[in-house]
Design a protein around this motif. Structure first.
Motif, mmCIF file in Angstrom:
data_model
loop_
_atom_site.group_PDB
_atom_site.id
_atom_site.type_symbol
_atom_site.label_atom_id
_atom_site.label_comp_id
_atom_site.label_asym_id
_atom_site.label_seq_id
_atom_site.Cartn_x
_atom_site.Cartn_y
_atom_site.Cartn_z
ATOM 1 N N VAL A 37 5.120 -24.398 -9.961
ATOM 2 C CA VAL A 37 6.293 -23.851 -8.520
ATOM 3 C C VAL A 37 5.655 -22.339 -8.805
ATOM 4 C CG1 VAL A 37 9.148 -23.171 -8.771
ATOM 5 C CG2 VAL A 37 8.069 -25.651 -9.929
ATOM 6 N N ARG A 38 5.583 -21.845 -9.662
ATOM 7 C CA ARG A 38 5.552 -19.998 -9.359
ATOM 8 C C ARG A 38 4.437 -19.858 -8.256
ATOM 9 N NH1 ARG A 38 7.460 -16.183 -11.873
ATOM 10 N NH2 ARG A 38 8.149 -17.379 -13.716
ATOM 11 N N GLU A 39 3.423 -20.538 -8.396
ATOM 12 C CA GLU A 39 2.058 -20.472 -7.287
ATOM 13 C C GLU A 39 2.606 -20.974 -5.824
ATOM 14 O OE1 GLU A 39 -1.673 -20.246 -9.813
ATOM 15 O OE2 GLU A 39 -1.010 -22.946 -9.109
ATOM 16 N N ILE A 40 3.908 -22.329 -5.909
ATOM 17 C CA ILE A 40 3.456 -22.417 -4.707
ATOM 18 C C ILE A 40 4.949 -21.331 -3.617
ATOM 19 C CG2 ILE A 40 5.811 -24.489 -3.545
ATOM 20 C CD1 ILE A 40 3.518 -26.192 -5.881
ATOM 21 N N CYS A 41 5.726 -21.084 -3.940
ATOM 22 C CA CYS A 41 6.657 -20.319 -4.380
ATOM 23 C C CYS A 41 6.466 -19.344 -3.882
ATOM 24 C CB CYS A 41 7.952 -20.028 -5.448
ATOM 25 S SG CYS A 41 9.147 -21.747 -5.306
ATOM 26 N N ALA A 42 5.639 -18.890 -4.303
ATOM 27 C CA ALA A 42 4.598 -17.629 -4.546
ATOM 28 C C ALA A 42 3.809 -16.970 -2.608
ATOM 29 C CB ALA A 42 3.432 -16.544 -5.370
ATOM 30 N N GLN A 43 3.301 -18.154 -2.551
ATOM 31 C CA GLN A 43 2.543 -19.071 -1.147
ATOM 32 C C GLN A 43 3.400 -18.647 0.342
ATOM 33 O OE1 GLN A 43 -0.632 -21.456 -0.997
ATOM 34 N NE2 GLN A 43 -0.590 -21.883 1.058
ATOM 35 N N ALA A 44 4.691 -19.875 -0.174
ATOM 36 C CA ALA A 44 5.745 -19.723 0.600
ATOM 37 C C ALA A 44 6.460 -18.749 0.505
ATOM 38 C CB ALA A 44 6.566 -20.820 0.447
#
Length: 212
Positions: free
Chosen positions: A31-38
């Motif tokens: 989730v952290r990586e997904i949110c960082a990209q978004a």
């Protein structure tokens, strides 16, 4: 009521999740990586989707919606087309969704989708209800036309055989490559595999028709 900013954040999360799930799989994507990209707060996934697992289902729903628009089960054929041709269209549609159309992200999402057929996650029922079951009813209708005297069990088994072959060619690509290196599925392509699955299925259906 969702604001425009909320909708933009949700769209960015979905796009980022699509790439991360395709690249790393559901377990490894975070989730952290997904949110960082978004460009979103880590709490945004829970707020918009209810957690990572439900975000994955949202990605599959989005994938299926776009795939259905691009590769409908009839593939442009009308209801008056012979059932043999509509069977080929159905197989082509399914294989393009599973094996991909040259887009590496779509190919990976197709693999994740076929994995859900084998070992469905807790929320996969939403995808089944909205897309898989209605599409499968189309296949059952085609099989009934080809085997008008068959009972329901036989019709369902024949349909399962068609889907099973398509899933096999996608999900077991690595195994097929090792056991039969001459079957380079990437070079053979969807059209050749679809032609084989259709001919194989029709041969079996014809034999069953003779038995009746």
């Amino acid at each position: 009521m969702s604001t425009q900013q909320d909708l933009c954040t949700k769209t960015r999360l979905l796009a980022a999740a699509r790439e991360h799930f395709a690249l790393r799989g559901v377990k490894e994507a975070t989730v952290r990586e997904i949110c960082a990209q978004a460009g979103a707060n880590v709490a945004a996934v829970n707020y918009h989707f209810g957690g990572k697992d439900k975000l994955f289902i949202a990605v599959l729903l989005d994938f299926m919606e776009k795939a259905q628009a691009k590769y409908p089960v009839h593939m442009g054929l009308g209801p008056e087309a012979p059932p043999e041709e509509r069977l080929k269209a159905y197989i082509r549609s399914l294989l393009y969704r599973l094996m991909g159309d040259g887009d590496p992200v779509n190919e990976k999402l197709g693999q994740l989708l076929s994995g859900e057929f084998i070992e469905p996650s807790a929320d996969f029922g939403v995808v089944m209800e909205r897309y898989i079951t209605p599409q499968h009813e189309v296949l059952l209708g085609i099989i009934r036309e080809l085997l008008p005297e068959a009972d329901g069990r036989t019709v369902h088994l024949c349909a399962a055989g068609v889907v099973g072959h398509c899933v096999l060619f996608d999900n077991a690509k690595q195994l097929i490559r090792q056991v039969y290196p001459e079957l380079d599925l990437e070079k053979l392509g969807v059209e050749l595999v679809a032609d084989f699955v259709q001919r194989y299925a029709l041969a079996g259906i014809a034999r069953m028709r003779e038995a009746n």
